[in-house]
Design a protein around this motif. Sequence first.
Motif, PDB file in Angstrom:
ATOM      1  N   LYS A 510     -18.155 -35.784  -9.458  1.00 27.91           N
ATOM      2  CA  LYS A 510     -18.105 -35.509 -10.607  1.00 27.91           C
ATOM      3  C   LYS A 510     -18.559 -36.376 -11.769  1.00 27.91           C
ATOM      4  N   GLN A 511     -18.816 -35.871 -12.753  1.00 32.06           N
ATOM      5  CA  GLN A 511     -19.624 -36.564 -14.010  1.00 32.06           C
ATOM      6  C   GLN A 511     -18.874 -36.700 -15.201  1.00 32.06           C
ATOM      7  N   ILE A 512     -19.132 -37.440 -16.048  1.00 37.78           N
ATOM      8  CA  ILE A 512     -18.597 -37.534 -17.285  1.00 37.78           C
ATOM      9  C   ILE A 512     -19.499 -36.803 -18.088  1.00 37.78           C
ATOM     10  N   HIS A 513     -19.396 -36.142 -19.411  1.00 33.68           N
ATOM     11  CA  HIS A 513     -20.120 -35.313 -20.077  1.00 33.68           C
ATOM     12  C   HIS A 513     -20.705 -35.891 -21.516  1.00 33.68           C
ATOM     13  N   PHE A 514     -20.396 -37.296 -21.522  1.00 31.17           N
ATOM     14  CA  PHE A 514     -20.781 -37.969 -22.670  1.00 31.17           C
ATOM     15  C   PHE A 514     -21.125 -39.521 -22.430  1.00 31.17           C
ATOM     16  N   ASP A 515     -21.893 -39.831 -23.320  1.00 32.13           N
ATOM     17  CA  ASP A 515     -22.518 -41.400 -23.096  1.00 32.13           C
ATOM     18  C   ASP A 515     -21.415 -42.156 -23.540  1.00 32.13           C
ATOM     19  N   LYS A 652     -22.855 -40.767  -3.976  1.00 33.89           N
ATOM     20  CA  LYS A 652     -22.247 -39.654  -4.722  1.00 33.89           C
ATOM     21  C   LYS A 652     -21.584 -39.873  -6.290  1.00 33.89           C
ATOM     22  N   ASP A 653     -21.223 -41.188  -6.394  1.00 38.01           N
ATOM     23  CA  ASP A 653     -20.802 -41.547  -7.672  1.00 38.01           C
ATOM     24  C   ASP A 653     -21.463 -41.760  -8.709  1.00 38.01           C
ATOM     25  N   ARG A 654     -21.119 -41.383  -9.869  1.00 37.48           N
ATOM     26  CA  ARG A 654     -22.049 -41.210 -11.078  1.00 37.48           C
ATOM     27  C   ARG A 654     -21.093 -41.908 -12.058  1.00 37.48           C
ATOM     28  N   ASN A 655     -19.955 -42.443 -12.009  1.00 40.59           N
ATOM     29  CA  ASN A 655     -18.966 -42.889 -13.068  1.00 40.59           C
ATOM     30  C   ASN A 655     -18.965 -44.166 -13.125  1.00 40.59           C
ATOM     31  N   GLY A 656     -19.535 -45.131 -12.437  1.00 38.46           N
ATOM     32  CA  GLY A 656     -19.787 -46.310 -12.968  1.00 38.46           C
ATOM     33  C   GLY A 656     -20.614 -46.774 -13.923  1.00 38.46           C
ATOM     34  N   ILE A 657     -20.510 -48.260 -14.255  1.00 36.78           N
ATOM     35  CA  ILE A 657     -21.172 -48.662 -15.539  1.00 36.78           C
ATOM     36  C   ILE A 657     -22.607 -49.235 -15.087  1.00 36.78           C
ATOM     37  N   VAL A 658     -23.806 -48.646 -15.280  1.00 31.66           N
ATOM     38  CA  VAL A 658     -25.010 -49.421 -14.996  1.00 31.66           C
ATOM     39  C   VAL A 658     -25.439 -50.717 -16.061  1.00 31.66           C
ATOM     40  N   PRO A 659     -25.553 -51.899 -15.347  1.00 25.40           N
ATOM     41  CA  PRO A 659     -25.928 -52.681 -16.073  1.00 25.40           C
ATOM     42  C   PRO A 659     -27.503 -52.666 -16.473  1.00 25.40           C
ATOM     43  N   HIS A 720     -30.152 -41.716 -16.629  1.00 25.08           N
ATOM     44  CA  HIS A 720     -29.553 -40.749 -17.185  1.00 25.08           C
ATOM     45  C   HIS A 720     -29.544 -39.473 -16.604  1.00 25.08           C
ATOM     46  N   LYS A 721     -30.913 -38.775 -16.324  1.00 29.01           N
ATOM     47  CA  LYS A 721     -31.288 -37.855 -15.635  1.00 29.01           C
ATOM     48  C   LYS A 721     -30.573 -37.575 -14.147  1.00 29.01           C
ATOM     49  N   GLN A 722     -30.341 -38.696 -13.565  1.00 30.84           N
ATOM     50  CA  GLN A 722     -29.454 -38.883 -12.270  1.00 30.84           C
ATOM     51  C   GLN A 722     -28.169 -38.744 -12.537  1.00 30.84           C
ATOM     52  N   GLY A 723     -27.402 -38.535 -13.848  1.00 29.45           N
ATOM     53  CA  GLY A 723     -26.111 -38.140 -13.906  1.00 29.45           C
ATOM     54  C   GLY A 723     -25.358 -39.324 -14.394  1.00 29.45           C
ATOM     55  N   PHE A 724     -25.836 -40.500 -14.672  1.00 23.34           N
ATOM     56  CA  PHE A 724     -24.907 -41.475 -14.940  1.00 23.34           C
ATOM     57  C   PHE A 724     -25.140 -41.660 -16.746  1.00 23.34           C
ATOM     58  N   ARG A 725     -23.761 -42.032 -17.319  1.00 23.66           N
ATOM     59  CA  ARG A 725     -23.570 -41.850 -18.399  1.00 23.66           C
ATOM     60  C   ARG A 725     -22.867 -43.208 -18.988  1.00 23.66           C
ATOM     61  N   ARG A 726     -22.402 -44.080 -18.176  1.00 20.97           N
ATOM     62  CA  ARG A 726     -22.186 -45.183 -18.841  1.00 20.97           C
ATOM     63  C   ARG A 726     -23.088 -46.747 -18.543  1.00 20.97           C
ATOM     64  N   PHE A 727     -23.340 -47.410 -19.544  1.00 20.44           N
ATOM     65  CA  PHE A 727     -24.338 -48.347 -19.499  1.00 20.44           C
ATOM     66  C   PHE A 727     -23.822 -49.914 -20.160  1.00 20.44           C
ATOM     67  N   LEU A 728     -24.229 -50.938 -19.606  1.00 20.88           N
ATOM     68  CA  LEU A 728     -23.848 -52.142 -20.024  1.00 20.88           C
ATOM     69  C   LEU A 728     -25.118 -52.902 -20.597  1.00 20.88           C
TER      70      LEU A 728
END
Length: 767
Positions: A510-515, A652-659, A720-728
């Motif tokens: 499952k992915q979030i839909h906003f950055d 599978k996870d895409r909801n973590g915060i990517v530094p 972002h194209k891989q589905g990650f939406r949270r960044f640090l």
Amino acid sequence: MRIGYGYDVHKLVKNRKLILGGVDIPFKKGLLGHSDADVLIHTIIDAILGALAKGDIGLHFPDEDDNYKDIDSRILLRNTYKIMQVSNYKIGNLDATICAQQPKLQNYIPQMRENLATVTVLSYTRAVNAAFCYFYFFLSRNFTFKQLQSILAESKRTETKVYLTLNTLIKNSELPELLDVLYQVSQTSLSSIIIQDWGVYYLVRKFFPNITLHASTQMAFHNSIGAEFAKRKNFERVIMARELTLEELRIISKKSRIELEIFTHGALCYSFSGMCLFSSFLGGMSANRGQCRQPCRRTFKSEEKEDYFFSLKDNQQIDIVPELMKIGISSLKVEGRMKSAEYVNRVARAYRMVINDPNKLQQAKQLLSFDMGREKTSYFLGGNVSNAITENPFIGIHIGEITKTKGTEFSFTTSEELKQNYRIRIQPQNGMNSKAIKLKKEYGFNEVESGGTASLNFTQESFSKGDKVFLIGAPTEKFRTKFQLDGKRLNLSLPTKKKQNILNKIGSGKQIHFDELFIRINSLRWLRKLYLDKFDQLILNLTKSEWRQFDLRSPFMRKNIHKFIIELPKFIPEDDVSYYRDLCLNLSRQGIKNYMISHISQKLLLPIGIRSSVNENVYTLNDAAIQFLKEDNVALYIYPFEFDYENLVAGKDRNGIVPLYFYPELFHSRMPVKIDKSDSDGYSHFEDRDHSFRKTVRDGITIVIPEIPVSLFQYKDDIHKQGFRRFLIDLSHVKPSQNTFNRLQKRYKYSEAEQPGYGFNYKLGLS
């Protein structure tokens, strides 16, 4: 043979726990007493002391001593058992009767028996004499499970315990093989496995519950809340951080309901175990995956000097073994990885000698003087770290220097006796490429007494006058190198369908839909430089002095209070536990509901009704670890700073915060070091052959970072194209500047590279 008889009575009262045989029994009343009032254990203690003619429980553990207030009586029994050991007695039989009409105790008797057997038989007698079996999962296959079964058969014969170490971090691609290993372990008689990864913990507890777990020192447990958290998670034992003082250990032991183990001998890492990124930074060889390149043993150069700034002497705690026994430490650990059998034998004999008879301390220390390690320090347990850094990072006893060379021949005067098959190491004066040599007749070697001259003709290498000679091995007996392969045959692979079923249950796509953009700061000076409307949440990682200045009363702070995340430090010494608990409570009462912890046990410091997240120090390298956090009600998590792209997208996870931007803390240490004077921002500067670094101190913790940050902005669109939406964007160790913030925010927005910047392991890969 001696027989002892014990008898004890305590009054039943309201608002007290009913503890019998170490078991907390649900009942409307409990036993009144200074300790936990466990009458069963108190009776056994009196029986043992009576048989030894050593007085009674009141003499050894007086009820006017606050050290024993509410103490777990199993600790008292453990200490009594050690008194018996010193007197060279052992328990032949134990029989006890509890007189009570209520409550019914039948269902609790098996656990009471197990508790009593564990305390009175298994602790020191077997832990220190155990066969330590090190198996580095995926990294170096030191032995097969067939060989392990042979070792287990041998251990049954010798009545020792065998522990298997799985204290490494697991990547997503390794989860299927991990399940096979756990399946094999579940079929054996291993006493326990020692783990580091919360993903391993989750899989064991969920799918292999018969496996007993010990928490590795790599998990960085270092205070009483850590020990309590481990107990609540059903660990049997915690191996505590090496950086604790004796007083801290005494307090933790008193408060703990779990077995504690400590390192007493062997090599020391400069950084807290589980918090070192230096080796990983130098080329992807992660210390947290058993691949350390030992950067702390390197020479570094500052403006004033070149030296081994971070190379620690070896740990030796033989002097305080009686005190460790007294405060209730369950197990002493000898660091023996990559060491010889003679080393393990010599060191284990020395510590066993003092455990059995403290009067043999000097004899034991004489044994240890030939362990062939480095110089020794008692480190934090000894109360003095002023001389803990060594000028010689190499192992062995310095016995002389080469005085004469001729072609392939060389000679030196030795300060120690040398015999055939002893091993020496020649250390060139430039400090590079030392050479180990086994002394043999074929090299022209003849045995020599202390003070004599040894000569060798070694054709494989040439040496120079002045090169140092170290004795690194003096075998006195031969050890078995093979076991008969007669162990029980195991099923090697978890059935495919069952394995796939487990893998399907962990992780979510499952992915979030906003950055969401997170900013971290470690100085209040940044608050005047930031535009809070340009990002979503602000992580505040402040020193104690800055927390005292933190004021939420202004309209600006009240308006943005929902954006603040309070971050706790990686290391909270025992004396600061109350401080941080009160800090979180006070800030929550003022309206801050978001907290980020650096160790999962810090959840016990947080007030009820808040939102807890974890930072990169709580490793989420695989979907199983993330599943554990989610089921433990963790809201947000930052992926590890040493992550690589391949492993990131393999999960599978895409909801973590990517530094995307940060200065990795390569060393995080309690050990102070002197380099040069600090600059105006509090940093000392130094370098090695390839990189430049900075050192600073925050709340007594020494932190080393590279001069140049890690910057991954240019990969943001791909991620972002891989589905990650949270960044640090981590502004810790960055000089506060509005221009800097604006520039980095622009780099983030347009996925542009920030130069200069390291890529760390993102493309290189994590080994």
